[in-house]
Design an enzyme around this catalytic site. Structure first.
Site, PDB file in Angstrom:
ATOM      1  N   LYS A 183       0.852  -1.194   0.000  1.00 58.13           N
ATOM      2  CA  LYS A 183       0.000   0.000   0.000  1.00 58.13           C
ATOM      3  C   LYS A 183       0.883   1.237   0.000  1.00 58.13           C
ATOM      4  O   LYS A 183       1.499   1.590   1.001  1.00 58.13           O
ATOM      5  CB  LYS A 183      -0.933   0.058   1.214  1.00 58.13           C
ATOM      6  CG  LYS A 183      -2.039   1.083   0.936  1.00 58.13           C
ATOM      7  CD  LYS A 183      -2.599   1.778   2.127  1.00 58.13           C
ATOM      8  CE  LYS A 183      -1.818   2.918   2.681  1.00 58.13           C
ATOM      9  NZ  LYS A 183      -1.756   4.136   1.857  1.00 58.13           N
ATOM     10  N   GLY A 236       7.085   4.971   7.838  1.00 50.08           N
ATOM     11  CA  GLY A 236       6.252   6.161   7.949  1.00 50.08           C
ATOM     12  C   GLY A 236       6.493   6.853   9.272  1.00 50.08           C
ATOM     13  O   GLY A 236       7.571   6.712   9.876  1.00 50.08           O
ATOM     14  N   SER A 237       5.513   7.575   9.740  1.00 47.42           N
ATOM     15  CA  SER A 237       5.678   8.369  10.956  1.00 47.42           C
ATOM     16  C   SER A 237       5.659   7.477  12.197  1.00 47.42           C
ATOM     17  O   SER A 237       5.086   6.377  12.193  1.00 47.42           O
ATOM     18  CB  SER A 237       4.546   9.392  11.054  1.00 47.42           C
ATOM     19  OG  SER A 237       3.309   8.707  11.170  1.00 47.42           O
ATOM     20  N   THR A 238       6.254   7.986  13.258  1.00 43.63           N
ATOM     21  CA  THR A 238       6.247   7.257  14.528  1.00 43.63           C
ATOM     22  C   THR A 238       4.818   7.136  15.050  1.00 43.63           C
ATOM     23  O   THR A 238       4.440   6.096  15.611  1.00 43.63           O
ATOM     24  CB  THR A 238       7.171   7.975  15.528  1.00 43.63           C
ATOM     25  OG1 THR A 238       8.512   7.874  15.026  1.00 43.63           O
ATOM     26  CG2 THR A 238       7.108   7.360  16.915  1.00 43.63           C
ATOM     27  N   ARG A 239       4.009   8.168  14.837  1.00 38.73           N
ATOM     28  CA  ARG A 239       2.611   8.125  15.303  1.00 38.73           C
ATOM     29  C   ARG A 239       1.886   6.919  14.697  1.00 38.73           C
ATOM     30  O   ARG A 239       1.273   6.124  15.418  1.00 38.73           O
ATOM     31  CB  ARG A 239       1.892   9.425  14.905  1.00 38.73           C
ATOM     32  CG  ARG A 239       0.453   9.517  15.351  1.00 38.73           C
ATOM     33  CD  ARG A 239      -0.218  10.799  14.832  1.00 38.73           C
ATOM     34  NE  ARG A 239      -0.345  10.838  13.392  1.00 38.73           N
ATOM     35  CZ  ARG A 239      -1.307  10.208  12.692  1.00 38.73           C
ATOM     36  NH1 ARG A 239      -2.208   9.492  13.313  1.00 38.73           N
ATOM     37  NH2 ARG A 239      -1.337  10.296  11.376  1.00 38.73           N
ATOM     38  N   GLY A 241       3.325   4.362  13.112  1.00 43.34           N
ATOM     39  CA  GLY A 241       4.085   3.139  13.403  1.00 43.34           C
ATOM     40  C   GLY A 241       3.642   2.496  14.709  1.00 43.34           C
ATOM     41  O   GLY A 241       3.520   1.264  14.808  1.00 43.34           O
ATOM     42  N   CYS A 294      13.852  10.979   6.162  1.00 43.17           N
ATOM     43  CA  CYS A 294      13.784  10.550   7.567  1.00 43.17           C
ATOM     44  C   CYS A 294      15.118  10.780   8.265  1.00 43.17           C
ATOM     45  O   CYS A 294      15.166  11.060   9.447  1.00 43.17           O
ATOM     46  CB  CYS A 294      13.401   9.084   7.639  1.00 43.17           C
ATOM     47  SG  CYS A 294      14.467   8.052   6.611  1.00 43.17           S
ATOM     48  N   GLU A 393       9.996  16.196  14.364  1.00 40.83           N
ATOM     49  CA  GLU A 393      10.413  16.037  12.973  1.00 40.83           C
ATOM     50  C   GLU A 393       9.583  16.992  12.104  1.00 40.83           C
ATOM     51  O   GLU A 393       8.355  16.920  12.088  1.00 40.83           O
ATOM     52  CB  GLU A 393      10.161  14.594  12.539  1.00 40.83           C
ATOM     53  CG  GLU A 393      10.670  14.296  11.157  1.00 40.83           C
ATOM     54  CD  GLU A 393      10.373  12.860  10.749  1.00 40.83           C
ATOM     55  OE1 GLU A 393       9.251  12.386  10.993  1.00 40.83           O
ATOM     56  OE2 GLU A 393      11.272  12.231  10.163  1.00 40.83           O
TER      57      GLU A 393
HETATM   58  P1  NAD Z   1       2.551   8.441   7.616  1.00 41.27           P
HETATM   59  O1  NAD Z   1       2.834   7.657   8.839  1.00 41.27           O
HETATM   60  O2  NAD Z   1       1.539   9.497   7.677  1.00 41.27           O
HETATM   61  O3  NAD Z   1       2.089   7.461   6.432  1.00 41.27           O
HETATM   62  C1  NAD Z   1       2.877   6.365   6.035  1.00 41.27           C
HETATM   63  C2  NAD Z   1       1.981   5.326   5.393  1.00 41.27           C
HETATM   64  O4  NAD Z   1       1.083   4.840   6.386  1.00 41.27           O
HETATM   65  C3  NAD Z   1       1.112   5.869   4.253  1.00 41.27           C
HETATM   66  O5  NAD Z   1       0.987   4.887   3.254  1.00 41.27           O
HETATM   67  C4  NAD Z   1      -0.229   6.093   4.942  1.00 41.27           C
HETATM   68  O6  NAD Z   1      -1.326   6.013   4.072  1.00 41.27           O
HETATM   69  C5  NAD Z   1      -0.241   4.934   5.927  1.00 41.27           C
HETATM   70  N1  NAD Z   1      -1.129   5.129   7.065  1.00 41.27           N
HETATM   71  C6  NAD Z   1      -1.519   6.299   7.629  1.00 41.27           C
HETATM   72  N2  NAD Z   1      -2.388   6.049   8.642  1.00 41.27           N
HETATM   73  C7  NAD Z   1      -2.529   4.708   8.712  1.00 41.27           C
HETATM   74  C8  NAD Z   1      -3.276   3.834   9.542  1.00 41.27           C
HETATM   75  N3  NAD Z   1      -4.083   4.305  10.501  1.00 41.27           N
HETATM   76  N4  NAD Z   1      -3.181   2.500   9.347  1.00 41.27           N
HETATM   77  C9  NAD Z   1      -2.365   2.005   8.387  1.00 41.27           C
HETATM   78  N5  NAD Z   1      -1.649   2.777   7.552  1.00 41.27           N
HETATM   79  C10 NAD Z   1      -1.724   4.112   7.720  1.00 41.27           C
HETATM   80  O7  NAD Z   1       3.958   9.001   7.117  1.00 41.27           O
HETATM   81  P2  NAD Z   1       4.248   9.904   5.843  1.00 41.27           P
HETATM   82  O8  NAD Z   1       3.843  11.303   6.146  1.00 41.27           O
HETATM   83  O9  NAD Z   1       3.745   9.242   4.628  1.00 41.27           O
HETATM   84  O10 NAD Z   1       5.847   9.790   5.760  1.00 41.27           O
HETATM   85  C11 NAD Z   1       6.700  10.567   6.502  1.00 41.27           C
HETATM   86  C12 NAD Z   1       7.273   9.792   7.666  1.00 41.27           C
HETATM   87  O11 NAD Z   1       7.950   8.627   7.206  1.00 41.27           O
HETATM   88  C13 NAD Z   1       8.303  10.599   8.411  1.00 41.27           C
HETATM   89  O12 NAD Z   1       8.088  10.456   9.795  1.00 41.27           O
HETATM   90  C14 NAD Z   1       9.619   9.947   8.035  1.00 41.27           C
HETATM   91  O13 NAD Z   1      10.648  10.111   8.948  1.00 41.27           O
HETATM   92  C15 NAD Z   1       9.205   8.532   7.882  1.00 41.27           C
HETATM   93  N6  NAD Z   1      10.180   7.795   7.080  1.00 41.27           N
HETATM   94  C16 NAD Z   1      11.012   6.911   7.725  1.00 41.27           C
HETATM   95  C17 NAD Z   1      11.979   6.226   7.008  1.00 41.27           C
HETATM   96  C18 NAD Z   1      12.902   5.246   7.679  1.00 41.27           C
HETATM   97  O14 NAD Z   1      13.494   4.431   6.980  1.00 41.27           O
HETATM   98  N7  NAD Z   1      13.058   5.290   8.982  1.00 41.27           N
HETATM   99  C19 NAD Z   1      12.100   6.430   5.637  1.00 41.27           C
HETATM  100  C20 NAD Z   1      11.236   7.332   5.016  1.00 41.27           C
HETATM  101  C21 NAD Z   1      10.277   8.005   5.757  1.00 41.27           C
END
Ligand code: NAD
Length: 493
Positions: A183, A236-239, A241, A294, A393
């Site tokens: 996804k 994705g975000s820590t929130r 995650g 990130c 962040e």
């Molecule tokens: P996000 O957490 O908002 O979204 C990431 C993914 O999760 C998207 O596909 C989104 O649709 C999905 N998502 C959102 N809510 C969800 C839920 N309730 N259930 C399941 N899936 C859900 O993050 P973002 O804004 O897309 O990306 C930015 C973040 O990603 C930053 O915090 C960045 O640091 C992090 N990031 C980390 C790395 C790493 O390797 N550590 C690499 C790239 C980005």
């Protein structure tokens, strides 16, 4: 839902069971380009029913072993073809990435497409070179320790490096013989769909690699909660995650791996080997990809005695990073992914000002392309480690400059943060370099450089930057189960 016109150049339908399909509900959403605010196409707004269909296709494909049953050498061959095809379509894929998420097309091609193809090739190449183990047991038995694919792997990725983030997970997962449901972010779904088209063209059988498009709550949550998904790889975000781990526990205890946010400290001592290089790398790394990385070194700690000189050199470089049309060849700073992210970055800039940091560069939203979302490269001096811009962040082109008294003070401040993704230390003193690198709580520590990266090394974080590691052979741990098989030996001798 919208009735806006679609560009014939982009296909926003999902990819399930080897076919492009619309959402079962028929719903779509606008795919808006941050470059100029135009609607690129309509994208399938998948929901639980579509996720169910994708997981079912992946399950059937896994159980009948159409992919898992191929020899490692056969899977390797297909993965190599997959990588070759990606490179042959580099211009198209790079432009897709640029239009969909705003990064400069020169980097989309040289960095994103190349790294994606290299990742797929590397895991394909690795898979017929990894041996299983035999345990040192007594003569009366033989114990085989083998790795097996975990089954159906869900992959959820963000928008900042859409293809690379997907590749870091699908490549080891597919190479190991799993089936995958990916996804992508609703903000940048187009290149993931092309990955699936191209995988199929390369010979990955139907059902093995599926892509569901849609929002996090509507398409991501059903995947993370699914009772027939065996592992979930999330970036994705820590929130979000944290929610992924909860959903894994609430459902079938699927293996959950998370690569999350960062607020990486970059410590420059007065005895750094070359101040100009330190300035160039520090500034270049925070502004690369519009600061939407990130691992961006967003907290810059400069030893007091050289801080003024450092800032002066940094300010001289800022004009090189002014945002411009990312479709143009020489552009180094493109568009912020969407209006929501741009507004969030601007709120952080306001909070920096209101909490007393000194804005020394940028700070404004600009429009080098009408209708697009762009923010100037921004630097705050006089930042304190407890200010919001030093703690959270921002995920935009904003650098916070702090200072420190000595090595102990630098390490204390650097570690005083919820994240632990990356860090850097600049010094020519080998003892200080080793001592500080060891004391920093981060998954990767750079010494006298920042941008070194390779598929051969693990990538991931300490603390709230996530659980597990992408890249390198360690990534196979996430997408395989370890099995012990005991065989009794009744020796006739
Ligand atoms: P996000 O957490 O908002 O979204 C990431 C993914 O999760 C998207 O596909 C989104 O649709 C999905 N998502 C959102 N809510 C969800 C839920 N309730 N259930 C399941 N899936 C859900 O993050 P973002 O804004 O897309 O990306 C930015 C973040 O990603 C930053 O915090 C960045 O640091 C992090 N990031 C980390 C790395 C790493 O390797 N550590 C690499 C790239 C980005």
């Amino acid at each position: 839902m919208s009735s806006s016109t679609s560009s014939p150049g982009f296909d926003g339908r999902a990819f399930i069971g080897g076919e492009r399909v619309g959402a079962k509900s028929g719903k779509t959403f606008d795919c808006v380009s941050p470059v100029d605010g135009s609607v690129l196409t309509q994208v399938a707004q998948c929901e639980a029913a579509d996720v169910d269909a994708a997981v079912a296709a992946a399950r059937v494909a896994f159980e009948d072993r159409r992919w898992a049953g191929k020899s490692p050498a056969q899977r390797k061959k297909v993965m190599h073809k997959f990588a070759d095809l990606l490179l042959s379509k580099a211009d198209e894929l790079a432009l897709t990435e640029t239009m969909d998420m705003g990064k400069p097309v020169q980097y989309a091609k040289v960095v994103d497409v190349n790294a994606t193809a290299n990742c797929i090739r590397w895991y394909g190449e690795a898979v017929d070179k990894i041996y299983d183990e035999i345990a040192p047991t007594p003569d009366t038995a033989l114990a085989l320790i083998t790795r097996e694919p975990v089954g159906v792997v869900g992959v959820i990725v963000p928008w900042n490096y859409p293809m690379i983030m997907a590749a870091w997970k699908i490549a080891p997962a597919l190479a190991a013989g799993n089936s995958v449901v990916l996804k992508p972010s609703e903000k940048s779904p187009l290149s993931a769909l092309r990955l699936a088209d191209i995988a199929m063209e390369a010979g990955i059988p139907a059902g093995v690699f599926n892509v569901v498009t849609g929002t996090g709550p509507e398409a991501g949550s059903p995947l993370a909660l699914h009772m027939d998904v065996d592992a979930i790889g999330f970036t994705g975000s820590t929130r979000v995650g944290k929610q992924i781990h909860v959903m894994a526990g609430q459902s079938n205890l699927k293996r959950a791996w998370t690569e999350l946010g960062g607020k990486s400290p970059n410590i420059v001592f007065a005895d750094c080997p070359d101040l100009d290089v330190a300035v160039q790398k520090s500034v270049g790394s925070i502004f690369f990809n519009q600061g939407e990385s990130c691992n961006a070194p967003s907290r810059l700690f400069v030893e007091k005695s050289i801080k003024e000189a450092f800032i002066e050199k940094a300010l001289a470089l800022v004009p090189n990073f002014q945002p411009a049309d990312p479709r143009q060849k020489g552009t180094v700073m493109g568009a912020i992914v969407d209006n929501i992210q741009m507004s969030s970055v601007m709120r952080y800039i306001e909070s920096g000002k209101s909490e007393g940091a000194k804005l020394v560069a940028g700070g404004e939203a600009v429009q080098p392309v009408a209708g697009g979302y762009y923010v100037q490269p921004t630097i705050f001096d006089g930042v304190k480690n407890n200010m919001t811009i030093a703690r959270e962040e921002i995920f935009g082109p904003v650098l916070s400059v702090l200072s420190f008294e000595d090595a102990a003070d630098a390490v204390r401040q650097a570690n005083d943060n919820d994240y632990g993704l990356q860090a850097a230390v600049w010094t020519r003193d080998i003892n200080k370099a080793h001592g500080v690198a060891r004391a920093l709580r981060a998954g990767t520590v750079h010494v006298n450089q920042y941008d070194e990266d390779d598929i051969t090394v693990p990538f991931g974080g300490f603390k709230q930057s996530g659980v597990g590691r992408d890249k390198s052979l360690h990534a196979f741990d996430k997408y395989t189960e370890t099995k012990t098989t005991w065989i009794r030996i009744d020796s006739p001798i």
